[in-house]
Write an enzyme that holds these catalytic residues in place. Structure first.
Site, PDB file in Angstrom:
ATOM      1  N   ASP A 228       2.364  67.128  53.760  1.00 60.79           N
ATOM      2  CA  ASP A 228       0.944  66.981  53.509  1.00 60.79           C
ATOM      3  C   ASP A 228       0.704  66.229  52.287  1.00 60.79           C
ATOM      4  O   ASP A 228       1.163  66.801  51.176  1.00 60.79           O
ATOM      5  CB  ASP A 228       0.264  68.068  53.787  1.00 60.79           C
ATOM      6  CG  ASP A 228      -1.317  68.011  53.692  1.00 60.79           C
ATOM      7  OD1 ASP A 228      -1.819  67.845  52.737  1.00 60.79           O
ATOM      8  OD2 ASP A 228      -2.040  68.056  54.840  1.00 60.79           O
TER       9      ASP A 228
ATOM     10  N   HIS B 182     -10.941  53.804  51.493  1.00 62.05           N
ATOM     11  CA  HIS B 182     -10.445  54.066  52.944  1.00 62.05           C
ATOM     12  C   HIS B 182      -9.389  53.070  53.190  1.00 62.05           C
ATOM     13  O   HIS B 182      -8.346  53.253  53.880  1.00 62.05           O
ATOM     14  CB  HIS B 182     -11.494  54.121  54.007  1.00 62.05           C
ATOM     15  CG  HIS B 182     -12.157  55.557  53.825  1.00 62.05           C
ATOM     16  ND1 HIS B 182     -11.757  56.748  54.317  1.00 62.05           N
ATOM     17  CD2 HIS B 182     -13.418  55.712  53.603  1.00 62.05           C
ATOM     18  CE1 HIS B 182     -12.609  57.728  54.127  1.00 62.05           C
ATOM     19  NE2 HIS B 182     -13.635  57.141  53.831  1.00 62.05           N
TER      20      HIS B 182
ATOM     21  N   ASP C  55      -5.651  54.037  53.944  1.00 59.82           N
ATOM     22  CA  ASP C  55      -4.806  53.345  55.007  1.00 59.82           C
ATOM     23  C   ASP C  55      -3.543  52.925  54.717  1.00 59.82           C
ATOM     24  O   ASP C  55      -2.428  53.247  55.286  1.00 59.82           O
ATOM     25  CB  ASP C  55      -5.467  52.663  56.047  1.00 59.82           C
ATOM     26  CG  ASP C  55      -6.739  53.037  56.884  1.00 59.82           C
ATOM     27  OD1 ASP C  55      -6.729  54.365  56.817  1.00 59.82           O
ATOM     28  OD2 ASP C  55      -7.516  52.243  57.409  1.00 59.82           O
TER      29      ASP C  55
ATOM     30  N   GLU D  70      -3.493  63.080  57.061  1.00 56.99           N
ATOM     31  CA  GLU D  70      -2.374  62.536  56.009  1.00 56.99           C
ATOM     32  C   GLU D  70      -1.394  63.768  56.428  1.00 56.99           C
ATOM     33  O   GLU D  70      -0.478  63.592  55.466  1.00 56.99           O
ATOM     34  CB  GLU D  70      -3.181  63.048  54.806  1.00 56.99           C
ATOM     35  CG  GLU D  70      -3.569  64.385  54.503  1.00 56.99           C
ATOM     36  CD  GLU D  70      -4.889  64.976  54.697  1.00 56.99           C
ATOM     37  OE1 GLU D  70      -5.408  66.008  54.510  1.00 56.99           O
ATOM     38  OE2 GLU D  70      -5.488  64.441  55.830  1.00 56.99           O
TER      39      GLU D  70
END
Length: 322
Positions: free
Chosen positions: A194, A207, A211, A238
């Protein structure tokens, strides 16, 4: 003494029969399907339509025996098709078979042979009659449909952003590998990764950058996976997950440490992290030896709890299921 002007009924019947035979032959030889007949006792062609030369290039009179038919078949198809056709014919069963037939110049054409077994009054096989059809275009269409189906299946199992396996693929493989581990008495390991403070990463960098971060981490984890049976999947958001069939506790820990080192080598700047100025991750690791009433779902949940322990204890660390 017979009247010479009176038609002989026998001659008339014969002429009609010959005319009918000519009509039938004309009809047969005007179609794209290729008619043929094989005498069962001699295994020789009693007839094959002249269309065979236009399709395959072999002269009509070169089709003498079934050996000619078998020899002009693709080697990969020959044993299967010949064995099937002989067995069905011996049993008196009409059948059909698809195979690749070799042309005179060495190419291959897909053929469908439709076979009718003609039987004698005593039930024995007298002859085989049938038609050969050129199904090359149909096969191309079938292969294209199969390719599209496989591509759609692949896409349905692939994460659209990172290009690695998705949750659906992971769930499918986890069930399969859990069963295999139980039956084989071998270990099965999971590593859940994570990315730390990913919401803050998106807030700080946007964002689009988020990505790109996921793509780079997913690609690196995929490259770390060297064994054919391993699965690296995007678990959601994630989170990434590694499914490691046959990996024991030592191998699972080593895989997790390799993930930590790999993420560090990426040196992705993180302006919103409380633990580092580059992207880091928290990891939960576990190894199971399925037995009794153990379930894959319970194992996954236990490893996931170890991931949350790693996050609760300050992130940027590995927690192992004991």
């Amino acid at each position: 003494m017979n009247d010479l002007t009176t038609p002989d009924p026998v001659d008339a019947t014969l002429r009609e029969a010959m005319a009918d035979a000519d009509v039938y032959r004309t009809l047969l030889e005007s179609t794209r399907a290729i008619p043929w007949k094989i005498d069962w006792a001699s295994m020789r062609f009693a007839y094959i339509g002249p269309q065979i030369e236009a399709l395959l290039g072999w002269p009509q009179d070169s089709w003498s025996t079934v050996e000619d038919w078998a020899a002009r078949m693709h080697p990969e198809d020959r044993e299967r098709v010949v064995g099937f056709c002989v067995a069905q014919s011996e049993a008196g069963v009409d059948h059909e078979a698809d195979y690749r037939a070799m042309t005179h110049d060495g190419r291959y054409v897909w053929i469908r042979d439709v076979v009718h077994v003609v039987r004698r009054p005593d039930g024995g096989v007298d002859s085989l009659v049938g038609f050969m059809f050129d199904i090359s275009e149909r096969k191309k269409d079938e292969e294209e449909l199969l390719r599209l189906h496989r591509e759609l299946e692949r896409l349905s199992m692939t994460d659209g952003l990172t290009g690695i396996a998705n949750r659906r693929m992971f769930d499918t493989r986890l069930g399969t590998e859990w069963k295999a581990a139980r039956e084989g008495g071998v270990p099965l390991s999971l590593v859940i990764v994570d990315i730390d403070y990913f919401k803050q990463y998106n807030d700080a960098h946007g964002h689009v950058a988020g990505d790109e971060c996921l793509k780079r981490v997913g690609g690196m984890l995929h490259e770390l996976s060297q064994r054919p049976g391993d699965v690296v999947a995007r678990f959601g958001g994630e989170e990434f997950i590694l499914l490691l069939p046959g990996a024991d506790e030592v191998a699972a820990r080593e895989a997790a440490e390799a993930c930590v080192r790999g993420i560090a080598r990426l040196r992705i700047p993180h302006g919103g992290s409380d633990v580092s100025d580059i992207v880091t991750a928290s990891l939960g690791v576990g190894t199971a030896r399925p037995a009794g009433g153990d379930t894959a779902r319970d194992f996954l949940a236990a490893v996931d709890r170890r991931l949350y322990d790693a996050k609760a204890r300050g992130r940027d660390q590995i927690q192992v299921l004991e």
